[in-house]
Design an enzyme around this catalytic site. Sequence first.
Site, PDB file in Angstrom:
ATOM      1  N   GLY A 226       0.761  -1.170   0.118  1.00 46.19           N
ATOM      2  CA  GLY A 226      -0.015   0.142  -0.007  1.00 46.19           C
ATOM      3  C   GLY A 226       0.675   1.296   0.050  1.00 46.19           C
ATOM      4  O   GLY A 226       1.996   1.137  -0.187  1.00 46.19           O
ATOM      5  N   ASN A 227       0.126   2.567   0.028  1.00 47.38           N
ATOM      6  CA  ASN A 227       1.186   3.608   0.326  1.00 47.38           C
ATOM      7  C   ASN A 227       0.153   4.550   1.236  1.00 47.38           C
ATOM      8  O   ASN A 227      -0.715   4.180   1.875  1.00 47.38           O
ATOM      9  CB  ASN A 227       0.977   4.273  -1.082  1.00 47.38           C
ATOM     10  CG  ASN A 227      -0.291   4.495  -1.762  1.00 47.38           C
ATOM     11  OD1 ASN A 227      -1.116   5.536  -1.284  1.00 47.38           O
ATOM     12  ND2 ASN A 227      -0.773   3.825  -2.475  1.00 47.38           N
ATOM     13  N   ARG A 228       0.892   5.771   1.441  1.00 48.50           N
ATOM     14  CA  ARG A 228       0.573   6.734   2.664  1.00 48.50           C
ATOM     15  C   ARG A 228      -0.666   7.637   2.271  1.00 48.50           C
ATOM     16  O   ARG A 228      -0.826   8.681   2.821  1.00 48.50           O
ATOM     17  CB  ARG A 228       1.806   7.184   2.779  1.00 48.50           C
ATOM     18  CG  ARG A 228       2.980   6.546   3.592  1.00 48.50           C
ATOM     19  CD  ARG A 228       4.088   7.291   3.887  1.00 48.50           C
ATOM     20  NE  ARG A 228       3.841   8.514   4.327  1.00 48.50           N
ATOM     21  CZ  ARG A 228       4.725   9.700   4.036  1.00 48.50           C
ATOM     22  NH1 ARG A 228       5.865   9.499   3.473  1.00 48.50           N
ATOM     23  NH2 ARG A 228       4.448  11.037   4.406  1.00 48.50           N
ATOM     24  N   SER A 229      -1.232   7.553   1.003  1.00 52.59           N
ATOM     25  CA  SER A 229      -2.271   8.532   0.786  1.00 52.59           C
ATOM     26  C   SER A 229      -3.462   8.367   1.718  1.00 52.59           C
ATOM     27  O   SER A 229      -3.954   7.424   1.924  1.00 52.59           O
ATOM     28  CB  SER A 229      -2.763   8.029  -0.802  1.00 52.59           C
ATOM     29  OG  SER A 229      -3.912   8.917  -1.018  1.00 52.59           O
TER      30      SER A 229
END
Length: 426
Positions: A226-229
Amino acid sequence: MSDAVSVSDSVSGAHVPTTRKQIVVGVGGGIAAYKSCALIRSFTEAGHHVRVVPTESALQFVGKATFEALSGNPVQTGVFADVPQVPHVRLGQEADLVVIAPATADLMARAASGRADDLLTGTLLTARCPVLFAPAMHTEMWEHPATVANVATLRSYGAIVLEPASGRLTGKDTGAGRLPEPEEIAGLAALLLERRDALPRDLEGKRVVVSAGGTREPLDPVRFLGNRSSGKQGYAIARLAAQRGADVVLVSGYTAGISEPAAVTTVHVRTAQEMQAVIDREAAQCDAVVMAAAVADFRPTTLVGSKIKKGDGEPDSIELTKNPDILAGIVQARRDGAVAPETVIVGFAAETGDEDGDVLTYARAKLARKGCDLLVVNAVGDGKAFEVDHNDGWLLSADGSEVALEHGSKSLLASRVLDAVSGSLK
Ligand code: PMT
């Protein structure tokens, strides 16, 4: 007059300089009056000077003492209290912003017809600052031709009348007419203090698809890529597009738990492939697509059905498969005729510079590669863009123009992006 103050950014905890403004909060006589308390609190916590002006009927729902305690200022409803101060003229003249929440059908009718029979309507006639109405009423009242005409009249006078949310109303009924959440009203009010012309009705009759948040690509039942958005930037675009009159579909990946914007249809997705399926369907029938989501470029090739165990037999590495490029896919669909030729396509780029090039060099190459009409470029890293409440960057156009986007709230950046979208729509 405005004094410099410093308030804490609710997400990063950093101190963000702001200025103390004079805000009048008008409260109409509806059950949603209790939610005005949270709104008043958010304005005072941001350092603003707040005067609460309820109608007499609002005081049936929330007591005067509550408004006085929350605002730290005296509260009155009529024009005959404190006469030497001429409050029905002075409050409006001195205000930097007037916010009416909740705005009932009756209050909007009185405001639209120019009545001045209490302190609030008098204040509305003397205010020359932005005036924001946040309506709350039953669906039948909101849809009645009289209310529709009053809303149109108020907008023609330059007032901003928000689209209400849909959902649970008083009693058992649901529908359009619910007060947008206080946090949402506060955000739009803050935007009007940053930029008073941020909410024109220039997207009426347009359909806009916005993606936001991050995708998660599962590896096993408990792990994902995943990512930090946080979704804040994309949600701000969707929220503003709806308040500028558009019919908005928000395709949301995972977010930091932010609430759904009022008057927006939100579709939740988990992975890049799920997002692609929804975006492809919606892009075929819209006027603009804005891809603010942080889509994972890769996914684990194999989804393991049970938790991968440590120890003998665990894999040394994870094989990845490239995800579809959703943005490039819509551009291709427009070339192929599956998406209308006049559809405006906007990409975002989260970029860092390195020894081979700066952020803009990479962004220009990305605009050419993706083939979209507009590219919003954020510099990331060092706590920028992802998760925080503020953003800045550049807006690159396929015609070669490049515009710097000033530092400000994500709503401010959203308003600049929507200006460009609106200007590109046929
Ligand atoms: O959500 P926040 O915390 O508010 O943060 C906002 C943000 C930083 C996520 C946002 O402003 C932003 O920059 N979004 C795009 C981030 C990104 O994924 O950039 P990219 O350079 O990897 O992708 C370029 C464009 O292609 C983007 O429009 C992206 O949505 C799209 N893309 C990317 C990969 C992929 N497989 N399909 C895509 O459509």
